[in-house]
Each structure stands twice: as C-alpha cells, then as structure tokens.
Design a protein around this motif. Sequence first.
Motif, PDB file in Angstrom:
ATOM      1  N   ARG A  65      61.895 -41.927  17.605  1.00 47.04           N
ATOM      2  CA  ARG A  65      62.568 -42.877  18.580  1.00 47.04           C
ATOM      3  C   ARG A  65      61.211 -43.293  19.416  1.00 47.04           C
ATOM      4  O   ARG A  65      61.136 -44.828  19.582  1.00 47.04           O
ATOM      5  N   PHE A  66      60.784 -43.173  19.536  1.00 44.33           N
ATOM      6  CA  PHE A  66      59.261 -42.878  20.242  1.00 44.33           C
ATOM      7  C   PHE A  66      58.587 -44.012  19.465  1.00 44.33           C
ATOM      8  O   PHE A  66      58.047 -44.958  19.835  1.00 44.33           O
ATOM      9  N   ALA A  67      58.208 -43.568  18.242  1.00 46.23           N
ATOM     10  CA  ALA A  67      57.602 -43.990  17.552  1.00 46.23           C
ATOM     11  C   ALA A  67      58.127 -45.754  17.557  1.00 46.23           C
ATOM     12  O   ALA A  67      57.112 -46.670  17.173  1.00 46.23           O
ATOM     13  N   SER A  68      58.639 -45.790  17.312  1.00 43.58           N
ATOM     14  CA  SER A  68      59.995 -46.981  17.338  1.00 43.58           C
ATOM     15  C   SER A  68      59.649 -47.998  18.505  1.00 43.58           C
ATOM     16  O   SER A  68      59.561 -49.140  17.701  1.00 43.58           O
ATOM     17  N   PHE A  69      59.820 -47.632  19.045  1.00 38.72           N
ATOM     18  CA  PHE A  69      59.786 -48.465  20.321  1.00 38.72           C
ATOM     19  C   PHE A  69      58.454 -49.268  20.766  1.00 38.72           C
ATOM     20  O   PHE A  69      58.174 -50.690  20.807  1.00 38.72           O
ATOM     21  N   ALA A  70      57.486 -47.755  19.852  1.00 41.23           N
ATOM     22  CA  ALA A  70      56.039 -48.531  20.081  1.00 41.23           C
ATOM     23  C   ALA A  70      55.604 -49.040  19.414  1.00 41.23           C
ATOM     24  O   ALA A  70      55.305 -50.609  19.178  1.00 41.23           O
ATOM     25  N   ARG A  71      56.223 -49.514  17.878  1.00 35.49           N
ATOM     26  CA  ARG A  71      56.384 -50.251  17.039  1.00 35.49           C
ATOM     27  C   ARG A  71      56.797 -51.593  17.535  1.00 35.49           C
ATOM     28  O   ARG A  71      56.618 -52.575  17.104  1.00 35.49           O
ATOM     29  N   ASP A  72      57.785 -51.491  18.144  1.00 33.80           N
ATOM     30  CA  ASP A  72      58.428 -52.896  18.329  1.00 33.80           C
ATOM     31  C   ASP A  72      57.380 -53.261  19.843  1.00 33.80           C
ATOM     32  O   ASP A  72      57.624 -54.796  19.696  1.00 33.80           O
ATOM     33  N   ALA A  73      57.159 -52.841  20.139  1.00 35.63           N
ATOM     34  CA  ALA A  73      55.888 -53.562  21.664  1.00 35.63           C
ATOM     35  C   ALA A  73      54.772 -53.991  20.667  1.00 35.63           C
ATOM     36  O   ALA A  73      54.277 -55.097  21.770  1.00 35.63           O
ATOM     37  N   PHE A  74      54.372 -53.254  19.624  1.00 34.08           N
ATOM     38  CA  PHE A  74      53.292 -54.000  19.188  1.00 34.08           C
ATOM     39  C   PHE A  74      53.376 -55.458  18.467  1.00 34.08           C
ATOM     40  O   PHE A  74      52.357 -56.100  18.501  1.00 34.08           O
ATOM     41  N   ARG A  75      54.048 -55.162  17.882  1.00 38.47           N
ATOM     42  CA  ARG A  75      54.725 -56.035  17.142  1.00 38.47           C
ATOM     43  C   ARG A  75      54.960 -57.790  18.560  1.00 38.47           C
ATOM     44  O   ARG A  75      55.453 -58.889  17.840  1.00 38.47           O
ATOM     45  N   GLY A  76      56.022 -57.283  19.274  1.00 38.57           N
ATOM     46  CA  GLY A  76      56.234 -58.074  20.261  1.00 38.57           C
ATOM     47  C   GLY A  76      55.226 -58.434  20.877  1.00 38.57           C
ATOM     48  O   GLY A  76      55.151 -60.003  21.541  1.00 38.57           O
ATOM     49  N   GLN A  77      54.024 -57.493  20.972  1.00 37.33           N
ATOM     50  CA  GLN A  77      53.091 -58.657  21.990  1.00 37.33           C
ATOM     51  C   GLN A  77      51.888 -58.114  21.391  1.00 37.33           C
ATOM     52  O   GLN A  77      50.794 -56.660  22.006  1.00 37.33           O
ATOM     53  N   PRO A  78      51.499 -58.463  20.180  1.00 36.14           N
ATOM     54  CA  PRO A  78      49.914 -58.173  19.290  1.00 36.14           C
ATOM     55  C   PRO A  78      48.392 -57.604  20.218  1.00 36.14           C
ATOM     56  O   PRO A  78      48.178 -56.880  19.810  1.00 36.14           O
ATOM     57  N   ASP A  79      48.599 -58.090  21.177  1.00 37.65           N
ATOM     58  CA  ASP A  79      47.966 -57.993  22.120  1.00 37.65           C
ATOM     59  C   ASP A  79      47.557 -56.796  22.577  1.00 37.65           C
ATOM     60  O   ASP A  79      46.115 -56.069  23.167  1.00 37.65           O
ATOM     61  N   LEU A  80      48.139 -56.007  22.552  1.00 37.26           N
ATOM     62  CA  LEU A  80      48.294 -54.644  23.372  1.00 37.26           C
ATOM     63  C   LEU A  80      47.652 -53.465  21.947  1.00 37.26           C
ATOM     64  O   LEU A  80      46.752 -52.253  22.994  1.00 37.26           O
TER      65      LEU A  80
END
Length: 255
Positions: A65-80
Amino acid sequence: MAEAAIMASDGLWRKLRSEAQRAAAADPVFGKALAGAILAHDDFAAALADLIGQRLGRGADEHARFASFARDAFRGQPDLIETASRDLQSIALRDPAIAELLPPWLHYKGYVALQAFRVSHWLWHGGQVDAALLFQNEASNVLQVSIHPAASVGAGVYLDHATGIVIGANVVIGDDVTILQNVSIGRRSELPTRSPRIGRGVYIGGGATILGDIAIGDFAKIGADTLLTSDVPAGCTAVGNPARLTNCPEPASVA
C-alpha cells in the motif's frame, strides 16, 4: 553543495547499482538483501517506492500500500525523483563517515523519512489528506521523524541521526539544510498563524527548538540546544537559551 557534484537521478541509479553489485559480490549473504532492495528494480523510482513501503509498512499488505502511494506520487510529480537524488547525494557529500551512496540508502532512516514526507506532501496537495496524515503518522511511529504534510522542504536536505525530529505545518525549509537529532520546528501557541522560514544551507544542531513567525537567513547556524524565537540574519550563528547571535558577517542582534 557544488552543482558539479550533483548527478541526475539516472546517473545516481547507475552508481548505486554498481555499488550494490560490488557489495553483493563481496558478501553473498548480504547480496540477497541487496538484490531485493536495489538490484531487483529497473530504476531509481521503483527502488525508492519499494524502500518506502518496506520501511513504513508492517507486513506485505501495508508494504504494498505505501509503495503504491509512492509510485503514484513519482508518476504524478516526476521531479520528486530528482529531489530524492539530491537528498541522497547530500548525505554522501556532507557526512564525513561515508563516501558512497549505498550505506545511506540502506541504513539511514532520515533519508527514508524525508522521502516519505515528500510523498505525503504530494498527497496533501492532491486532496488525499487522510493518506498524507497516514504517511506522517507511520514515519513518526517507525522512524521517529514527524514532518507535517503541509510543510515545505527543499532539495539536498540531510536529516542527520534523524531521531526525535518534529517539523510542523507550514514550516518552510530551503535547499541544502542539515538538521540533527531532537530538533523541533513549529509555531508558537500564542502565534498560530505563521511558522519558521529557514533559508538555504542552514545548519541546525541537535536539540534546537525553533518557534514562531521568524526567518533564518541563508547559511546561518543554530547551535545545539538553542531556543530560537527571533530572526537570524544570513551567515550568523545563534546559540543559547534564550538565543544570542555570534559570528555574524556584520553587526546584528536578536530582537
């Protein structure tokens, strides 16, 4: 931090994998852990999402679950990912005890806590408030670092020792800041509207408390156990309780 020393995330990923391959070859038992943490992944973003899930999640379901949220964030804001790259390199550049990227990736909980915050910040501003606060809560419980999702933290930040760090809502922290253990940064109870603003390259020593509607200028230093409730001009050092200024580029005094 010298810009020439900063690699893009692709270059950092190649270096991190190279270090992991050498470590795995030198120690086949340790290599099994490295295979899961780094060598099993195709890129920096995938490995980082898995690292966050592994450190925050309790059991396979929470990990996923936490990894999925992180992947969503990295796709949504690649500069992270570029920011995470700078954060990791800042440790290798500033910590005299290490010279490579692999040790902080595997063992420095401050790095994981900071990347978990960056995901929570993305969730917060995307309207996923409950998920953002879940990240904050688990990072606090597991890693002993609590950064409110509404805070703003620049790139190249190093949480050294990373135990007992509390950063409140709406605090602003600039690039290349170093924060040691047991530091609290937030609002004063009688002044609820504004939080501290911390400039670039600031060093904050262990046990410091920074409160209220104040500004700390670029490359200032805050001594260990300092209680700070007033502005610090750029380049000055603040020490003591209550704080006093020293080593300023030009005469200055705490208001």
